[in-house]
Design a protein around this motif. Structure first.
Motif, short mmCIF file in Angstrom:
data_model
loop_
_atom_site.label_atom_id
_atom_site.label_comp_id
_atom_site.label_asym_id
_atom_site.label_seq_id
_atom_site.Cartn_x
_atom_site.Cartn_y
_atom_site.Cartn_z
N MET A 1 -1.33 10.97 3.14
CA MET A 1 -0.14 10.89 2.29
C MET A 1 -0.45 10.11 1.02
SD MET A 1 3.53 10.25 4.00
CE MET A 1 3.98 8.70 3.29
N ILE A 2 -1.13 8.98 1.18
CA ILE A 2 -1.51 8.17 0.01
C ILE A 2 -2.49 8.95 -0.87
CG2 ILE A 2 -2.65 6.05 -0.75
CD1 ILE A 2 -1.68 4.76 1.89
N TYR B 1 -9.36 8.39 -12.80
CA TYR B 1 -9.06 9.17 -14.00
C TYR B 1 -7.72 8.78 -14.62
CZ TYR B 1 -7.93 13.31 -16.80
OH TYR B 1 -7.56 14.15 -17.79
N LEU B 2 -6.67 8.72 -13.80
CA LEU B 2 -5.31 8.54 -14.34
C LEU B 2 -5.17 7.26 -15.16
CD1 LEU B 2 -2.37 9.31 -14.62
CD2 LEU B 2 -1.94 8.47 -12.32
N ILE C 1 5.03 14.19 -9.26
CA ILE C 1 4.17 13.14 -9.83
C ILE C 1 3.57 13.55 -11.17
CG2 ILE C 1 3.54 12.12 -7.58
CD1 ILE C 1 0.78 13.42 -8.08
N LEU D 1 0.82 -1.21 0.00
CA LEU D 1 0.00 0.00 0.00
C LEU D 1 0.86 1.26 0.00
CD1 LEU D 1 -2.92 -0.72 2.50
CD2 LEU D 1 -3.12 -0.19 0.08
N SER E 1 -15.74 13.45 -7.94
CA SER E 1 -14.42 13.00 -8.32
C SER E 1 -13.50 14.22 -8.33
CB SER E 1 -14.45 12.37 -9.70
OG SER E 1 -14.84 13.32 -10.65
N LYS F 1 -14.59 7.47 -9.66
CA LYS F 1 -13.81 8.71 -9.70
C LYS F 1 -12.50 8.58 -10.48
CE LYS F 1 -15.26 10.31 -5.11
NZ LYS F 1 -14.74 10.65 -3.78
N TYR G 1 4.35 11.74 -15.06
CA TYR G 1 3.33 11.42 -16.06
C TYR G 1 3.69 12.05 -17.40
CZ TYR G 1 -0.92 12.00 -18.76
OH TYR G 1 -1.83 12.02 -19.79
N LEU H 1 3.00 2.51 -12.30
CA LEU H 1 2.19 2.99 -13.42
C LEU H 1 2.82 2.68 -14.80
CD1 LEU H 1 -0.40 4.72 -13.96
CD2 LEU H 1 1.14 6.67 -14.17
N PHE I 1 -2.60 14.28 -9.28
CA PHE I 1 -2.53 14.30 -10.74
C PHE I 1 -3.83 14.84 -11.34
CE2 PHE I 1 -3.81 12.41 -14.72
CZ PHE I 1 -2.79 12.84 -15.55
N ASP I 2 -4.97 14.28 -10.88
CA ASP I 2 -6.27 14.66 -11.46
C ASP I 2 -6.51 16.16 -11.32
OD1 ASP I 2 -6.17 11.95 -11.24
OD2 ASP I 2 -8.18 11.70 -10.41
N LEU J 1 -0.82 11.63 -2.94
CA LEU J 1 -0.07 11.05 -4.05
C LEU J 1 -0.99 10.60 -5.17
CD1 LEU J 1 2.63 8.81 -2.32
CD2 LEU J 1 3.04 10.74 -3.81
N VAL J 2 -2.16 10.06 -4.79
CA VAL J 2 -3.08 9.54 -5.80
C VAL J 2 -3.87 10.65 -6.48
CG1 VAL J 2 -5.12 8.09 -6.15
CG2 VAL J 2 -3.29 7.29 -4.68
N PRO K 1 1.71 5.01 -6.44
CA PRO K 1 1.17 4.46 -7.69
C PRO K 1 2.02 4.80 -8.91
CG PRO K 1 -0.27 6.16 -6.76
CD PRO K 1 0.74 5.85 -5.73
N GLN K 2 2.77 5.92 -8.84
CA GLN K 2 3.60 6.31 -9.98
C GLN K 2 4.69 5.27 -10.28
OE1 GLN K 2 2.82 8.40 -7.44
NE2 GLN K 2 1.33 9.61 -8.55
#
Lengths: 278, 319
Positions: free
Chosen positions: B247-248, A212-213, B274, A117, B141, A210, B278, A125, B255-256, B251-252, A121-122
């Motif tokens: 923190m998670i 998106y990425l 981050i 966990l 979202s 939700k 991308y 990815l 970007f959006d 990070l997630v 995620p990068q």
């Protein structure tokens, strides 16, 4: 220090003023989204802005539905529901193994799995994208869905915590009756776990809805686009009428909003459950 | 069964050893059996984990050592990508902005919901309806919320500038200003992430025994003193958990938000690590370099997590 009644009343008053001010901030973008979504393209660009639309431009909604159409809604719903169901199966089974099957190095494997966990995620990815390319899954439902199924560490953790709290006597009795692990899992563990399954389903549906990425990376064709992708495109298109755009945003939020109003308790309990220590 | 045990006890050393061994065999067989069942139950998890988590973690490290673009054959460059990242004159700014965004978002998102949750719990009959309003933003979202906020931030027709004009502040071009774009992105991120943490804190507060407050009130502690010396110490595990989750989530979600509001602009002013990863991977097709950046991020997250675990022993009290 004495707490006089006058002091107490003024304290309560201050409390409510602060709380209501905060609530207005939380609510304000919603209000503005709805108001703007009902304005004509002329009124949207009026300055100073009007607080209520006049006349009400209902036609923005059909116009918006031409953009975020049935296909987009279907894709989002299909994506989210498939993930809830398949990942639900994977994570309940995993949670059961970690909670109820006494296999060697169980705790070590559990901690190892849970620690994933903390991987940003990068990090996964780009290589995950390359794996999907090699599988030939780019621009397909399986490419969209299957890699997300692997993000089950949290669900597995949630179910393990719940299964651990089920009474041991029940499992001992089942073992004496000769029930194997699958029967224990299927016949009474799952039926007794309705609260945690509901909570998991709502959180996972919400997360997928939700998302998106990952879709933006995997999906190429219009036929596979999910709601956030289309909303982002509309928002980036400066020539797009803002009233219609806000109507599109409103449409994309509506299903979750209804879910929230109907099942508010499960939203809150589901998220609260994640914070319980095991 | 019982009879045979007694027999074996009578029969002396040889048989007792035999029994012990066969009992061990049964236990081993049982373990093996359990392991097989575990494998069955964990099978789907394991396959997904190996293909989409374990393998990518290793493969990412591997391609970070290559000049890797999906358009061309890859070329071994060793640690050059890392070297380029460290010595790129843009890197210090990039890291500084990432810290600015992460800290600027995380601290309010950990602190404010705690205050809101405590205030809400004291609101009597208004607690439930107000909590429902505060939590409402979780239905949106990040993309949908950012689309609305972009409109609120608009220079000429945006509501924020209109509100400010009423108190005599001249209009600011929030999302296109070098100075204000980052605060604008942070403010929206805070709005987005607060509700989730309010729920976590509310659950944590419910576990604080009520008689502790009664005792504090009898001792004449004011509301603020109760908050400081009862509430906060009692919910340190929740605070720690909220911190990790935030923190998670940062990070997630970042970007959006950035992709819709500013796309990293203007002039890189909202381009955080981050987002840069991308862009390098999927717009500039510098996948090796982006992987090296991702691993640098991984290292930073690892270090922060370790520091947290060490520090939490000092301030987190598990009852």
């Amino acid at each position: 220090m004495t707490d006089s009644p006058a002091r107490r009343v003024s304290g309560k008053l201050a409390l409510f003023i602060v709380l209501i001010a905060g609530a207005l901030i939380a609510l304000f973008p919603f209000y503005w989204m709805i108001v703007t979504s009902l304005k004509t393209s002329l009124e949207v660009y009026r300055y100073p802005p009007t607080w209520l639309p006049n006349p009400i431009a209902w036609s923005n909604y059909p116009d918006a539905f031409a953009k975020v159409n049935g296909r987009v809604f279907f894709n989002s719903a299909f994506f989210a529901i498939t993930i809830v169901v398949l990942q639900g199966l994977v994570t309940t089974m995993g949670g059961f193994a970690f909670a109820r099957i006494n296999f060697p190095y169980r705790n070590f494997f559990f901690i190892l799995y849970l620690s994933t966990l903390m991987i940003p995620p990068q990090v996964t990815l780009i290589p995950t994208f390359l794996v999907v390319v090699r599988l030939g899954w780019i621009d397909s439902y399986q490419g969209l869905i299957v890699p997300i199924l692997a993000q089950g560490a949290f669900g597995t953790f949630l179910f393990r915590q719940f299964f651990l709290r089920l009474p041991n006597e029940m499992y001992e009795a089942a073992r004496l009756d000769g029930a194997n692990y699958w029967q224990q899992f299927w016949k009474f563990t799952l039926p007794l776990s309705r609260p945690v399954i509901t909570a998991y389903a709502i959180i996972t549906f919400l997360t997928a809805w939700k998302m998106y990425l990952w879709p933006v990376i995997v999906v190429r064709s219009d036929d596979l686009k999910v709601l956030p992708m289309v909303i982002a495109e509309l928002s980036a298109n400066t020539s797009q009428d803002r009233g219609v755009m806000m109507a599109a945003v409103g449409l994309s939020v509506l299903p979750i909003l209804i879910l929230y109003l109907v099942a508010q308790r499960w939203f809150i309990e589901g998220i609260a459950m994640t914070g319980q220590k095991g | 069964m019982q009879l045979s045990v007694t027999e074996s006890e009578l029969a002396g050393l040889e048989t007792s050893r035999f029994w012990r061994r066969s009992r061990n065999q049964i236990k081993e067989k049982k373990d093996w059996n359990a392991a097989l069942w575990a494998l069955l139950f964990l099978g789907p998890n394991l396959i997904l984990f190996l293909i989409f988590t374990a393998y990518p973690v290793g493969y990412g490290l591997y391609i970070s050592l290559y000049n890797y673009s999906i358009l061309k054959p890859k070329e071994w460059v060793g640690l050059e990508n890392y070297d380029t990242f460290i010595h790129d004159p843009k890197t210090p700014d990039l890291i500084w902005r990432s810290i600015y965004y992460a800290v600027g978002t995380t601290i309010p998102v950990v602190v404010l919901p705690l205050i809101v949750a405590v205030l809400l719990s004291n609101a009597g009959v208004a607690t439930r309806p107000l909590r429902m309003i505060y939590i409402l933003p979780i239905v949106t979202s990040p993309v949908a919320a950012a689309a609305v906020w972009k409109w609120l931030y608009a220079k000429d027709f945006g509501l924020i500038n209109y509100g400010l004009s009423l108190v005599g502040v001249s209009p600011v071009d929030w999302l296109y200003s070098l100075r204000w774009s980052m605060p604008a992105v942070i403010l929206m991120s805070i709005w987005l992430l607060i509700p989730f943490n309010i729920i976590l804190y509310t659950a944590g507060l419910q576990e604080v025994p009520g008689d502790l407050y009664d005792a504090a009130a009898v001792d004449g502690a004011s509301s603020f003193q109760q908050f400081r010396s009862v509430t906060v110490p009692m919910i340190t595990p929740t605070i720690f958990f909220v911190f990790l989750i935030t923190m998670i989530n940062v990070l997630v979600g970042a970007f959006d938000v950035i992709n819709v509001l500013t796309q990293g602009g203007p002039l890189q002013s909202t381009n955080v690590l981050i987002y840069d990863i991308y862009k390098n991977a999927f717009e500039n097709f510098r996948m090796g370099y982006a992987s090296a950046q991702a691993y640098a991020l991984f290292l930073a997250v690892l270090i922060i997590t370790l520091i947290n675990w060490v520090l939490q022993k000092r301030w987190v009290h598990y009852s």
